[in-house]
Each structure stands twice: as C-alpha cells, then as structure tokens.
Write a protein that holds these residues in place. Structure first.
Motif, PDB file in Angstrom:
ATOM      1  N   GLN A  17     -39.530  41.069  -4.961  1.00 43.46           N
ATOM      2  CA  GLN A  17     -38.254  40.362  -4.826  1.00 43.46           C
ATOM      3  C   GLN A  17     -38.510  38.861  -4.899  1.00 43.46           C
ATOM      4  OE1 GLN A  17     -37.146  43.248  -1.226  1.00 43.46           O
ATOM      5  NE2 GLN A  17     -35.463  41.884  -1.705  1.00 43.46           N
ATOM      6  N   ASP A  40     -32.160  40.561   3.633  1.00 44.86           N
ATOM      7  CA  ASP A  40     -32.560  40.225   2.264  1.00 44.86           C
ATOM      8  C   ASP A  40     -33.771  41.051   1.830  1.00 44.86           C
ATOM      9  OD1 ASP A  40     -30.717  37.854   1.799  1.00 44.86           O
ATOM     10  OD2 ASP A  40     -31.710  37.251   3.633  1.00 44.86           O
ATOM     11  N   VAL A  41     -34.718  41.266   2.730  1.00 41.82           N
ATOM     12  CA  VAL A  41     -35.882  42.126   2.460  1.00 41.82           C
ATOM     13  C   VAL A  41     -35.782  43.316   3.414  1.00 41.82           C
ATOM     14  CG1 VAL A  41     -38.385  42.288   2.381  1.00 41.82           C
ATOM     15  CG2 VAL A  41     -37.263  40.129   1.790  1.00 41.82           C
ATOM     16  N   ALA A 218     -33.716  49.753  -3.201  1.00 45.06           N
ATOM     17  CA  ALA A 218     -34.611  48.644  -2.878  1.00 45.06           C
ATOM     18  C   ALA A 218     -35.729  48.481  -3.901  1.00 45.06           C
ATOM     19  CB  ALA A 218     -35.206  48.842  -1.484  1.00 45.06           C
ATOM     20  N   GLU A 222     -34.428  46.306 -12.089  1.00 47.40           N
ATOM     21  CA  GLU A 222     -33.128  45.652 -12.265  1.00 47.40           C
ATOM     22  C   GLU A 222     -32.328  46.219 -13.445  1.00 47.40           C
ATOM     23  OE1 GLU A 222     -31.251  41.165 -12.972  1.00 47.40           O
ATOM     24  OE2 GLU A 222     -33.383  41.434 -12.589  1.00 47.40           O
ATOM     25  N   GLU A 243     -29.814  40.893  -5.265  1.00 46.99           N
ATOM     26  CA  GLU A 243     -30.133  41.471  -3.957  1.00 46.99           C
ATOM     27  C   GLU A 243     -28.891  42.035  -3.271  1.00 46.99           C
ATOM     28  OE1 GLU A 243     -33.102  42.070  -3.040  1.00 46.99           O
ATOM     29  OE2 GLU A 243     -33.726  41.152  -4.918  1.00 46.99           O
ATOM     30  N   ARG A 244     -27.730  41.439  -3.533  1.00 46.99           N
ATOM     31  CA  ARG A 244     -26.504  41.973  -2.932  1.00 46.99           C
ATOM     32  C   ARG A 244     -26.125  43.295  -3.587  1.00 46.99           C
ATOM     33  NH1 ARG A 244     -22.567  37.313  -2.125  1.00 46.99           N
ATOM     34  NH2 ARG A 244     -24.333  36.647  -0.877  1.00 46.99           N
ATOM     35  N   ARG A 246     -28.265  45.476  -4.640  1.00 48.67           N
ATOM     36  CA  ARG A 246     -29.130  46.468  -3.993  1.00 48.67           C
ATOM     37  C   ARG A 246     -28.574  46.850  -2.628  1.00 48.67           C
ATOM     38  NH1 ARG A 246     -33.879  46.994  -6.772  1.00 48.67           N
ATOM     39  NH2 ARG A 246     -34.525  45.274  -8.124  1.00 48.67           N
TER      40      ARG A 246
END
Length: 324
Positions: A17, A40-41, A218, A222, A243-244, A246
């Motif tokens: 990421q 976020d992670v 996660a 992509e 990330e949003r 995901r």
C-alpha cells in the motif's frame, strides 16, 4: 529531500500500500477497525489482539513518525517495543514494525535531487580533406549518417535473455539418462528447451498458490477491484480513492445485510467518505422522511453525499441533506 510517498508492505502477502504526503499529514491509521472505523492499513489476527487504532504513521515536516496508540499490546519497531505513553519515533527507510504476528516493512520514497546539468557536447570534428587524384582538388568527406546507424540497429534481431541463468530445474525431474552431458555452466539443448516451459508455467503456478489473495479486498490487485466489486454487488462512485474502495468492499456483507436501514445508510456514508462521528441521521416530523446532517468542514461535497444516499436508502423514502 521531501517525502513524496510511503510504501507499507505487510507480511501476509497482500499487495504493498502506498500513501502520498497529503494522506500522511492527515495520519495513516494501522489497526483492525470495526463497523464504524476503517483503518488505512487493515491488520486483523481474528483474536482481538490488534487494537482498532493500534498505531499511526504521520508526516511532520520532512520526517515520517510512528505514534503508538494501543493501550493493551505494544508496537515493536526494529525490536524495540513502544507502549502507551511512548513518544513519537522518527522512521527511516527500511524500518520494520511488528504488531502481534504481523510484520510491516516501511519504504520512504523521497523526491529525487535535481539532475546535474548535462555536459556540453564535444565539438564536431573538422571534415577530413583527401587529395583528389583526378582533378587535383579536394573531396569533402562527411561523418557517417546517424540515421543510417539507427536503421542498422533496428534491423538487428532481438534475442530475449533468459530470466534466470542456468539450466531448467525441470531437467532434474527427468530420468538420469536425459541429464547425462548437461552442465550448469553450459546447458545443452534439452535444458534450454525445458527453460521455455519453465518460464511460462512457473508464474502461473505461483499465481495459483496465491489465488486467494485476489479475492480479499485488502490484497486484491488494483485492476481486479472493479470486477470484485461487481461480484459483491457494490457500486463505486467516480473518484473514490483506492484505499477507500478496499474499505467499502470489506464492509460489503454488512452493507447488504443492513441495506435499507438507518444503520446501513450510516455505515455506507462512513465507508464512502471516510467520516466517522461527524455524520448524524435522525427522523423528521414527516412520515417516510429522514434527515442527514454532515458538517461543511468535512470537505465532502453535497452531490457526493446525495449519490451515496440514493444508492442505499429505500426507494420510497425521502430525505433532507443538511451541511451545517
């Protein structure tokens, strides 16, 4: 040199990421999250050993700092544990963070230095003059044409190099009679021929070994996210950050289970916008009507919020959207 991006690689095999400087200034949260908070992670050992907001990565000036947040479990940086009350620690490229059984590799990508000015080209050689035998004058000889040289290079055959030098490992699977005469420093025809199949099949075998990672939000690559979203019946709004997206897919089962309810709409708004406690939903005096309140300081546009509400509200219900 200024920090451009931060790359975080988790030891569970998911894709790395990356976070830009703007995301780092806002704070990158590491944790397991819950129904209301999307880190976020995302790391979750399934035993609640990882806190919802276990640690945070933050850009301060030109330094990336690690802030420990958990009150129950430590965050270990290069073998040194950080506990509640520990001060923020400045990270360096290559640092390793350990949270329970998860290992996180940190790569800090900084802006490259400005390139050095190109050296001045050497002066062109003076044209040679050769005596002319027929006329007694001179004949001017020019340098070879660069276009002709480039054309010769393009006509040369391209030989693709072998990815890994040496004979194919498939050779050891054959009877010994086929291995006689083959040397590691000078592989023969059979070893080179098997190398063709090895270079084709080994990447496919590796992809099959990690096929489950393609179906987890996660770790999904992509380019595959949109297809995974269609399988799960989730619609992304244009411009939704990676990330949003995901995080939305992580909550897909709950979004479907609670679709058409106040709790489901609240979860959808939080997942799509990244807002948390700022969103409020309550009833109005009118039947089949509700009110959504979001602070204008959140920076989320009214059109974006309206699109989310239209996706997840019951079709027969009206609403008021207030930005206060």
């Amino acid at each position: 040199m200024a920090v451009q991006r931060l790359r975080v690689t988790v030891s569970d095999g998911r894709a790395p990421q990356e976070f830009d400087a703007a995301a780092l200034r806002a704070g990158v949260v590491i944790g397991r999250g819950d129904g209301a908070v999307i880190p976020d992670v995302l790391i979750d050992d399934g035993k609640a050993h990882v806190s919802r907001q276990h640690a945070e990565l933050r850009l301060v000036g030109d330094e990336v700092q690690l802030v420990h947040r958990s009150s129950s479990q430590p965050t270990v940086l290069n073998g040194q544990p950080l506990t509640q009350g520990s001060p923020a620690v400045t990270l360096r490229d290559g640092d390793k963070i350990s949270i329970t059984s998860f290992q996180l590799q940190i790569q800090i990508l900084r802006a490259p230095p400005p390139p050095a000015p190109a050296p001045a080209p050497p002066p062109a050689p003076a044209p040679k003059q050769v005596p002319a035998q027929a006329t007694g004058g001179t004949i001017r000889l020019s340098a070879p044409s660069t276009q002709a040289a480039a054309g010769d290079a393009q006509r040369r055959p391209i030989i693709w190099p072998v990815a890994q030098p040496g004979p194919s490992q498939y050779l050891a699977l054959l009877p010994i009679i086929f291995q006689v005469g083959e040397r590691s420093d000078a592989p023969g025809f059979l070893a080179r021929y098997l190398k063709i199949f090895e270079e084709i099949w080994e990447p496919l075998e590796q992809r099959q070994d990690y096929i489950d990672a393609w179906f987890h939000p996660a770790t999904c690559p992509e380019p595959f996210l949109d297809l995974l979203a269609r399988w799960l019946g989730i619609e992304f709004l244009p411009g939704t950050p990676l990330e949003r997206r995901r995080g939305i897919l992580v909550h897909a089962p709950t979004l479907h289970e609670q679709r058409g309810t106040q709790a489901g709409l609240l979860l959808a708004i939080k997942a799509y916008t990244g807002l948390q406690n700022e969103v409020k939903i309550d009833q109005t005096g009118n039947p089949h009507t509700f009110r959504v309140q979001v602070p204008r300081s959140s920076g989320v546009s009214e059109d974006w919020l309206a699109a989310i509400i239209e996706l997840y509200k019951p079709a027969h219900v009206g609403y008021y959207l207030e930005l206060f």
